[in-house]
Design an enzyme around this catalytic site. Structure first.
Site, short mmCIF file in Angstrom:
data_model
loop_
_atom_site.label_atom_id
_atom_site.label_comp_id
_atom_site.label_asym_id
_atom_site.label_seq_id
_atom_site.Cartn_x
_atom_site.Cartn_y
_atom_site.Cartn_z
N HIS A 1 0.87 -1.18 0.00
CA HIS A 1 0.00 0.00 0.00
C HIS A 1 0.90 1.22 0.00
O HIS A 1 1.61 1.48 0.97
CB HIS A 1 -0.93 0.00 1.22
CG HIS A 1 -1.95 1.10 1.17
ND1 HIS A 1 -3.21 0.92 0.63
CD2 HIS A 1 -1.89 2.40 1.55
CE1 HIS A 1 -3.88 2.05 0.71
NE2 HIS A 1 -3.11 2.97 1.25
N CYS A 2 0.86 1.98 -1.10
CA CYS A 2 1.81 3.08 -1.29
C CYS A 2 1.25 4.35 -0.64
O CYS A 2 0.18 4.83 -1.03
CB CYS A 2 2.05 3.31 -2.78
SG CYS A 2 3.23 4.64 -3.10
N PRO A 3 1.98 4.94 0.32
CA PRO A 3 1.50 6.18 0.94
C PRO A 3 1.61 7.39 0.03
O PRO A 3 0.94 8.39 0.25
CB PRO A 3 2.42 6.32 2.17
CG PRO A 3 3.66 5.61 1.79
CD PRO A 3 3.23 4.47 0.92
#
Length: 303
Positions: free
Chosen positions: A151-153
């Site tokens: 999950h890419c911030p």
């Protein structure tokens, strides 16, 4: 409502006529957009005009194309379905998982025969279905994602099978933009310092260090500091992403070293082909029907 039935509510929403996905931290994409646009505006206003005349008029064209590709890939990766598997309501499959599945510390597992291969699949207690290989549950979005990477911030979305190519383009173009602005900011700084012969240039450079900073080189200094600070993290991310493509695995599988995807044995070129030219899997999200993949049809999503 759903909690009384044992169903956990998903944290993602569909917008724009169910064409775009909005995760809980979708605003992070706008933060990344600001971090891209702000130094670019400084570069265009204070550095690029002189370089266009001094070096070549094609420089703005290259920058415009790169920035457009960078921003487009950012928002496509952010608003696109990464490969979410719609969840099932609790039902008979839960009893099947407990009856036929092998109990482990992380849940239930069973072996699935696909062609001549035997593949181990895990049961998701939240989404209530047997997950295909490389599929994992994202705790941020509360969904199972096909070929879940992370999950890419910065993108504000899960990175999975469907949006991974756009994420790679985003990482590569961001690195290119930083390198582009860094190189030509250094060139512009050199042109501002240079005056007359080489000896005069050295004396002028020394005087710039001892005297108050001229206003015309402040944008160059800002872009150099910004580029070196952001470049260290971006180059590391780019190298890591390319290494995952080379191995044919994902960040999630790489962390779980004992569960790495066997496709890394196919070779770097085949892994790159699978990422960039593989047929695009259609989305499984159907807001009106809430259709899901039956357990018996898991072989259809294993590729």
């Amino acid at each position: 409502m759903d909690r009384a039935m044992g169903i956990q509510t998903p944290k993602v929403r569909m917008t724009c006529g169910n064409r775009c996905l909005r995760s809980p931290d979708y605003s992070s994409a706008w933060s990344s957009f600001g971090l891209i646009v702000f130094p670019t505006v400084v570069f265009i206003v204070f550095v690029l005009p002189e370089l266009t005349v001094t070096i070549h008029p094609i420089l703005p064209v290259i920058l415009a194309y790169s920035i457009a590709l960078n921003i487009a890939s950012l928002f496509v990766a952010s608003g696109m379905d990464p490969g979410i598997f719609p969840r099932r309501p609790p039902g008979p499959i839960d009893a099947e998982a407990k009856e036929k599945g092998k109990t482990t510390k992380n849940g239930f597992k069973k072996n699935l025969i696909v062609g001549e291969n035997v593949i181990s699949v895990k049961y998701c207690n939240t989404c209530h279905f047997w997950r295909p290989p490389a599929c994992s549950h994202c705790s941020t979005c509360n969904h199972c994602v096909d070929r879940f990477d992370h999950h890419c911030p910065w993108v504000g979305n899960c990175i999975g099978k469907r949006n991974y190519p756009f994420f790679v383009v985003f990482v590569l173009t961001t690195n290119f933009n930083i390198a582009y602005q860094l190189a030509f900011s250094a060139t512009h700084l050199t042109l501002c310092v240079k005056n007359g012969t080489q000896e005069d240039s050295i004396d002028r450079f020394i005087s710039c260090l001892t005297e108050p900073v001229p206003k015309n080189i402040i944008p160059d200094l800002f872009l150099l500091l910004y580029g070196f600070g952001a470049g260290y993290m971006l180059v590391s991310l780019c190298c890591y992403t390319l290494s995952m493509i080379y191995l044919g695995t994902t960040t999630h599988l790489n962390i779980q070293a004992s569960k790495r995807d066997k496709r890394k044995m196919k070779g770097a070129f085949k892994n790159l082909w699978r990422i960039s030219c593989f047929p695009w899997r259609p989305t499984f999200i159907d807001i009106t029907k809430r259709e899901v993949i039956p357990t018996a049809d898991l072989s259809q999503v294993i590729s």
